[in-house]
Scaffold this motif. Sequence first.
Motif, PDB file in Angstrom:
ATOM      1  N   ALA A   1       3.639   5.798   2.559  1.00  0.00           N
ATOM      2  CA  ALA A   1       4.047   7.206   2.539  1.00  0.00           C
ATOM      3  C   ALA A   1       3.677   7.885   3.855  1.00  0.00           C
ATOM      4  O   ALA A   1       4.467   8.677   4.401  1.00  0.00           O
ATOM      5  N   GLN A   2       2.509   7.564   4.381  1.00  0.00           N
ATOM      6  CA  GLN A   2       2.087   8.146   5.660  1.00  0.00           C
ATOM      7  C   GLN A   2       3.008   7.713   6.796  1.00  0.00           C
ATOM      8  O   GLN A   2       3.427   8.533   7.623  1.00  0.00           O
TER       9      GLN A   2
ATOM     10  N   ASN B   1       6.519   9.278   6.465  1.00  0.00           N
ATOM     11  CA  ASN B   1       6.504  10.676   6.918  1.00  0.00           C
ATOM     12  C   ASN B   1       6.631  10.762   8.436  1.00  0.00           C
ATOM     13  O   ASN B   1       7.372  11.597   8.972  1.00  0.00           O
TER      14      ASN B   1
ATOM     15  N   GLU C   1       9.406   5.557  -6.089  1.00  0.00           N
ATOM     16  CA  GLU C   1       8.933   6.871  -5.640  1.00  0.00           C
ATOM     17  C   GLU C   1       9.478   7.265  -4.278  1.00  0.00           C
ATOM     18  O   GLU C   1       9.274   8.393  -3.813  1.00  0.00           O
TER      19      GLU C   1
ATOM     20  N   ASP D   1       0.848  -1.180   0.000  1.00  0.00           N
ATOM     21  CA  ASP D   1       0.000   0.000   0.000  1.00  0.00           C
ATOM     22  C   ASP D   1       0.895   1.245   0.000  1.00  0.00           C
ATOM     23  O   ASP D   1       1.412   1.654   1.036  1.00  0.00           O
ATOM     24  N   HIS D   2       1.085   1.856  -1.158  1.00  0.00           N
ATOM     25  CA  HIS D   2       2.004   2.983  -1.301  1.00  0.00           C
ATOM     26  C   HIS D   2       1.543   4.194  -0.503  1.00  0.00           C
ATOM     27  O   HIS D   2       2.370   4.907   0.086  1.00  0.00           O
ATOM     28  N   ASP D   3       0.258   4.420  -0.473  1.00  0.00           N
ATOM     29  CA  ASP D   3      -0.249   5.579   0.268  1.00  0.00           C
ATOM     30  C   ASP D   3      -0.032   5.408   1.766  1.00  0.00           C
ATOM     31  O   ASP D   3       0.410   6.350   2.453  1.00  0.00           O
ATOM     32  N   LEU D   4      -0.329   4.225   2.283  1.00  0.00           N
ATOM     33  CA  LEU D   4      -0.127   3.966   3.709  1.00  0.00           C
ATOM     34  C   LEU D   4       1.359   4.022   4.052  1.00  0.00           C
ATOM     35  O   LEU D   4       1.739   4.582   5.092  1.00  0.00           O
TER      36      LEU D   4
END
Length: 270
Positions: free
Chosen positions: A29-30, A33, A59, A24-27
Amino acid sequence: MTIPFKAVAVDMDGTFLNDQRSYDHDLFAQVLNKLEKHNIQFIVASGRPFARLKNDFSEFIDRVDFVTANGSRLIVEGKEVAVEGLTKKQTIDLVNFVHHTYGSMATMAYGRETAYIGTEAPAKDKEFLQYFAKESVEISDWEELPDDTFIELTFHHDSKIAGEIEKKFNEQYGNIVTTFASNPVAIDAVKHGINKATGLKKLLAYFGLTGEDLIAFGDSGNDIPMLDFAKYSYAMENGMAIAKEHAKYLAPSNNDNGVLRVLNEYLDKN
């Protein structure tokens, strides 16, 4: 509450990646961060070569460091900082020994930039190995390997014989290789004494850290040294029994974002 670790090390297949070989790329990234806000290093510790890993993390490539090929090659900020491997002759000796002793099987030898796979391998087995290599060349005669440092070999075979290969080959040739059961049907071989823990120890030293500062996640035999090395060690719920025996804690399945869920639990408490 203070976060008890300063670096994270994750295996890929069966650990960070789900069974579709994705994440899960979005998770991520979170979570990344949040880690960066606390100055916590994120390290991928995998049997995969950098050619594959830099594609997996395209990415995030400037934000992640790598212990590749089971500890044989270390990458910091996209640059090689250390490499350990077998010579061309040692590589050829090992391939010949395994094929003579256990029969012909799909085999891949990883150079620093290019991987080589035997043309005689069945098409399905080639596809399995070539996925991990990302960049590969077929070779009809192992004697024709180029002069290079070979950071890892993978044999597509029942991994129950991994330890047997190491013992028998080293008895005949001297202490040359260390082998791991990286998958039920994959045996990885690297230079003797190299593993994910030795690679992590070197890489952490760049940041002034040790195993006492590390949380690590793994699922299989090649993760055992890393799990033993890390103060906070997690085996995946879907992992091999042997990995669970060497871990202090259990993480949810790789198909349930287990790594990221555990990290979020630590981070969200802060």
